[in-house]
Write an enzyme that holds these catalytic residues in place. Structure first.
Site, PDB file in Angstrom:
ATOM      1  N   GLU A  46      10.249  -1.685   7.533  1.00  0.00           N
ATOM      2  CA  GLU A  46      10.609  -1.672   6.216  1.00  0.00           C
ATOM      3  C   GLU A  46      12.148  -1.781   5.793  1.00  0.00           C
ATOM      4  OE1 GLU A  46       9.365   1.359   2.160  1.00  0.00           O
ATOM      5  OE2 GLU A  46       9.400   2.035   4.418  1.00  0.00           O
ATOM      6  N   LYS A 115       5.101  -3.650  -1.870  1.00  0.00           N
ATOM      7  CA  LYS A 115       4.543  -2.405  -1.850  1.00  0.00           C
ATOM      8  C   LYS A 115       3.725  -1.916  -2.971  1.00  0.00           C
ATOM      9  CE  LYS A 115       6.080   2.145   0.197  1.00  0.00           C
ATOM     10  NZ  LYS A 115       7.409   2.630   0.702  1.00  0.00           N
ATOM     11  N   CYS A 147       4.702   0.855   4.861  1.00  0.00           N
ATOM     12  CA  CYS A 147       4.837   2.141   4.829  1.00  0.00           C
ATOM     13  C   CYS A 147       3.794   3.213   4.152  1.00  0.00           C
ATOM     14  CB  CYS A 147       6.322   2.619   4.355  1.00  0.00           C
ATOM     15  SG  CYS A 147       6.904   4.289   4.732  1.00  0.00           S
TER      16      CYS A 147
END
Length: 278
Positions: A46, A115, A147
């Protein structure tokens, strides 16, 4: 698909906070190593191009998905003839996103995933994505996640239900001393999360975490937990790292009949009873 014949890699790197040039050089180095080990696809952490805790510098360092950093990433993919999934802050329509960019082996950008699940302070600086993303590639269908998305089993299940043969996760699992010492939040725990997502969905997972430390504020720093891994549909770890920078590579060559046989045994998705979930 007529079975799986891939070589997958996950790159575990220590990102230099705010230094895009240095991080792109590190990405290029790992891409060359992955290519030398015959990888078809390599996953990076990330925010790999800039680091994670950027504070007031974030608006200046986030770039459009077709900006200079993305152009460099595409060139790296093309020069090494491999697919790459890379975490990066992107900007569009006046908003900043914690994104994952997917490039083909020809250097073409195949997708930008934003995300969907933002954690804590991320909500103050970033916009959340609003769609799950599965991309048709030369290797098969790649599901994209970043994540914190991995905490949400129902969301990852949605990515699998969209037909992902492989789910990639660019991440920066972090902890301070309290989280590690009191609660045992650790790299092995996050690695277990990746193997569980692989097992419960009957799919392959490649999770790339970063290592090193970043400072959120004076006197408050977080350690990135490492333990990047590649897991198979049974939850078996096919390749992994612990701490430190490195590259984990797994050669996967499984006939369709063996995949079908395992999935006939592990009927987890079919056996769900969503009517009981409320």
């Amino acid at each position: 698909m007529s079975g799986v014949a891939w070589t997958l890699a996950v790159a575990q790197m220590d990102c230099a906070t705010g230094d895009t040039e240095r991080n792109l050089a590190t990405i290029a180095r790992f891409a060359r190593e992955a290519a030398s080990r015959q990888a078809d696809l390599v996953v990076f952490p990330e925010c790999a191009t800039t680091g994670y805790f950027l504070g007031s510098r974030l608006p200046d360092l986030a770039e459009p998905a077709d900006g200079p950093a993305a152009a460099r990433l595409g060139a790296i993919a093309r020069e090494n003839a491999l697919c790459m999934a890379v975490g990066a802050y992107t900007v569009r329509d006046g908003g900043i996103y914690d994104s994952q960019l997917l490039f083909g082996a020809d250097g073409r950008r195949l997708a930008v995933y934003d995300k969907a699940h933002l954690f804590a302070g991320e909500r103050e600086s970033c916009r959340a994505g609003d769609r799950a993303c599965v991309v048709e590639t030369a290797l098969g269908r790649v599901g994209m996640t970043v994540c914190y998305d991995f905490i949400f089993a129902d969301y990852v299940r949605r990515v699998a239900d969209l037909g992902a043969d492989l789910i990639v996760n660019s991440t920066n699992w972090i902890a301070d001393a309290y989280q590690q010492e009191t609660w045992g939040w650790s790299g092995p725990v996050t690695q277990g999360l990746a193997t569980t997502r692989a097992l419960e969905n009957g799919t392959f997972v490649a999770m790339a975490n970063r290592v090193g430390e970043e400072e959120l504020a004076p006197g408050l720093s977080f350690t990135s937990l490492g333990h990047s891994c590649i897991a198979g549909p049974s939850g078996k770890i096919l390749a992994s790292l612990t701490q430190g920078e490195g590259l984990a590579v797994a050669r996967i060559d499984i006939a369709q009949e063996d995949l079908d046989r395992w999935r006939a045994i592990a009927t987890y998705r079919e056996d769900r009873r969503p009517e009981l979930s409320g």
